[in-house]
Design a protein around this motif. Structure first.
Motif, PDB file in Angstrom:
ATOM      1  N   UNK A   1       0.834  -1.214   0.000  1.00 24.93           N
ATOM      2  CA  UNK A   1       0.000   0.000   0.000  1.00 24.93           C
ATOM      3  C   UNK A   1       0.861   1.253   0.000  1.00 24.93           C
ATOM      4  N   UNK A   2       2.068   1.132   0.572  1.00 29.09           N
ATOM      5  CA  UNK A   2       2.973   2.291   0.613  1.00 29.09           C
ATOM      6  C   UNK A   2       3.986   2.249  -0.520  1.00 29.09           C
ATOM      7  N   UNK A   3       3.673   1.476  -1.551  1.00 29.66           N
ATOM      8  CA  UNK A   3       4.481   1.543  -2.777  1.00 29.66           C
ATOM      9  C   UNK A   3       5.555   0.493  -2.914  1.00 29.66           C
ATOM     10  N   UNK A   4       5.744  -0.379  -1.916  1.00 26.75           N
ATOM     11  CA  UNK A   4       6.772  -1.425  -2.069  1.00 26.75           C
ATOM     12  C   UNK A   4       6.348  -2.367  -3.193  1.00 26.75           C
ATOM     13  N   UNK A   5       7.340  -2.808  -3.993  1.00 24.29           N
ATOM     14  CA  UNK A   5       7.045  -3.715  -5.111  1.00 24.29           C
ATOM     15  C   UNK A   5       7.728  -5.047  -4.877  1.00 24.29           C
ATOM     16  N   UNK A   6       7.095  -6.112  -5.379  1.00 26.62           N
ATOM     17  CA  UNK A   6       7.678  -7.459  -5.283  1.00 26.62           C
ATOM     18  C   UNK A   6       7.973  -7.934  -6.692  1.00 26.62           C
ATOM     19  N   UNK A   7       9.232  -8.247  -6.965  1.00 28.92           N
ATOM     20  CA  UNK A   7       9.621  -8.758  -8.285  1.00 28.92           C
ATOM     21  C   UNK A   7       9.993 -10.226  -8.142  1.00 28.92           C
ATOM     22  N   UNK A   8       9.417 -11.057  -9.024  1.00 30.29           N
ATOM     23  CA  UNK A   8       9.764 -12.486  -8.988  1.00 30.29           C
ATOM     24  C   UNK A   8      11.024 -12.691  -9.820  1.00 30.29           C
ATOM     25  N   UNK A   9      12.075 -13.113  -9.186  1.00 30.79           N
ATOM     26  CA  UNK A   9      13.326 -13.322  -9.921  1.00 30.79           C
ATOM     27  C   UNK A   9      14.455 -13.607  -8.954  1.00 30.79           C
TER      28      UNK A   9
END
Ligand SMILES: Cc1cc2nc3c(=O)[nH]c(=O)nc-3n(C[C@H](O)[C@H](O)[C@H](O)COP(=O)(O)OP(=O)(O)OC[C@H]3O[C@@H](n4cnc5c(N)ncnc54)[C@H](O)[C@@H]3O)c2cc1C
Length: 458
Positions: A193-201
């Motif tokens: 919600x505060x903009x953190x992103x999760x990248x699969x890799x």
């Protein structure tokens, strides 16, 4: 912040990495936090845990207790604000003994613990004493500290399921359990919600230049992505050492295999409201005479008739009608290279059940025909003195949050809060130096390591 740049890149979306993302994005207002994981969040070690917490930790010093108290304060805050979605309880840890020599040690340990900040020691020497048992649910308005009951009649009245020869119990109170998965998902959602992103890799490379972090290279779905960033956090769980080597560093950690057993206690041998319960005495497993003879004659199985160390423990799992009981016993640990999938000793479930029946005799009813057991587990990633690492590395912009051993769920908020202070340059708490990698540069600390006693591992 573009898709290819980040303020902070965190390697690992286990409980450590997710808690770090939460404390940076939500509590410190850092925008541009990117979590990178090659697996689904919380799926490698963080979903294998027994999910317990305790502020009952040994010295030297009071740093471990201070960090854990901070972590539990944060857990309680999160439980309050979320309507306790992760079902935090405070049933305590109950250590039990039938060894007369242990009884005065229980009292001594409780008094020493009070000095370290665990909370007051209350010793109950008479059956009429005012010992207050812990309610099964909730955590508010409960005592902290430790109750020691040295009157066997009071032990039997409060804990009738324990072996009749139990002489004393030590009940550490600011302890219990919660759902680690629910906690992790709650933290991850707030961070997103505060903009953190999760990248699969997979983090494959960390570019450094001029002595500082410049970029992180990720292989994601066959494509190579370079994230320009000035900050990188290694929260890679059992691959903490491997990811450290991407920075050219040899981090002082190793891995041990640990497993837990789950089975359906359909006979109700362990009360559903029981605390986490630990037998502190060494044990000889119960066998029928002919079984004992056959095992003793077999070089491969002789071990099963020899003495096992104390520490077998377990607790009821699940609410409502759940019959599930979890057992765990750390009797066989060797440093190993982490490989997956893990394999466990086929006899582990039976050994735990036999051992636990010494403390809870009603479990012995399962021994003639063993119930189906489910064994799973993962690696404890540890430093030699079993204290986690949270803080900067000797390369500017590089940090660690790892070596969370067998206490990563309970410590993750305290450790991530500390890491976030380091990353954002805030004032650090007094216990910060005890968890930095730089502690090993201190000759006094290295000397202390040589005579380190109890590591606090159960
Ligand atoms: C049997 C057992 C019982 C336990 N009981 C308890 C308990 O009662 N209480 C408690 O507090 N703790 C307990 N623990 C310990 C706790 O589970 C761990 O300390 C904790 O889960 C560690 O979290 P982590 O985030 O460091 O590691 P992990 O959960 O392993 O997460 C690390 C992540 O990093 C990712 N990763 C690694 N390398 C890379 C890379 N190069 N690129 C991308 N991603 C990468 C992995 O895919 C993984 O998802 C127990 C553990 C076990 C095994």
């Amino acid at each position: 912040m573009s898709a290819r740049t980040a303020e902070v890149v965190i390697c690992g979306a286990g409980i450590a990495g997710i808690a770090a993302a939460y404390h940076l994005a939500v509590r410190r207002g850092v925008s541009g936090v990117v979590l990178v994981d090659e697996r689904p969040p919380l799926s490698l070690t963080s979903d294998k845990s027994t999910e317990c917490y305790r502020n009952w930790w040994p010295g030297p010093g009071d740093d471990m207790v201070a960090l854990m108290n901070r972590s539990i304060d944060l857990l309680e805050e999160l439980a309050r604000e979320s309507g306790n979605v992760f079902r935090l309880n405070r049933r305590g840890y109950l250590f039990a003994t039938a060894d007369p020599a242990q009884v005065p040690l229980f009292v001594e340990r409780a008094r020493e613990a009070a000095v370290r900040g665990v909370g007051p020691a209350r010793v109950h020497t008479r059956e009429s004493s005012d010992y207050r048992p812990a309610p099964a649910d909730g955590f508010e308005d409960r005592p902290t500290g430790v109750d020691v009951i040295t009157d066997p009649a009071l032990v039997r009245r409060q804990f009738p399921h324990l072996a009749d020869d139990t002489l004393a119990v030590l009940h550490a109170r600011r302890c219990g359990w919660f759902s680690g998965q629910q906690l992790g998902m709650y933290l991850l959602e707030r961070a997103r919600e505060k903009g953190a992103r999760l990248i699969e890799g997979r983090v494959e490379r960390i570019d450094t230049g001029g002595g500082r972090v410049r970029a992180v290279r990720v292989s994601a779905r066959g494509e190579d992505v370079t994230l320009a960033t000035g900050r990188f956090v290694n929260a890679a769980g059992p691959f903490f050492g491997k990811v450290g080597r991407l920075l050219g560093l040899d981090l002082p950690v190793f891995c041990e295999r640990h497993a837990k057993v789950a089975f359906n206690d359909v006979l109700g041998a362990m009360p559903r409201s029981a605390p986490m319960t630990i037998w502190t005495d060494p044990i000889r497993l119960p066998w029928a005479d002919d079984e004992r003879e056959a095992l003793a004659a077999s070089p491969d199985h002789r071990r099963l008739v020899e003495e096992f160390p104390g520490g077998v423990h377990g607790r009821p799992e699940g609410g409502g009608d759940s019959p599930v009981v979890l057992l765990i016993w750390t009797y066989d640990i060797e440093p190993v290279e982490p490989t997956f999938p893990l394999e466990f000793d086929a006899a582990y479930g039976e050994i735990c059940l036999r051992g636990m029946s010494r403390m809870i005799p009603k479990l012995g009813a399962y021994l003639p025909r063993l119930p189906r057991v489910v064994v799973d587990g993962g690696y404890y990633t540890k430093t030699r003195e079993n204290r986690l690492l949270a803080g900067p590395l000797p390369i500017e912009g590089a940090y660690v949050l790892g070596a969370l051993s067998g206490y990563g769920l309970m410590s993750s908020n305290g450790a991530a809060d500390l890491l976030a202070d380091h990353v954002t340059g805030r004032a650090l708490p007094a216990y910060a130096p005890a968890f930095q990698l730089a502690r090993y540069n201190d000759p006094a600390y290295r000397a202390l390591l040589e005579q380190w006693g109890d590591s606090g591992q159960l």
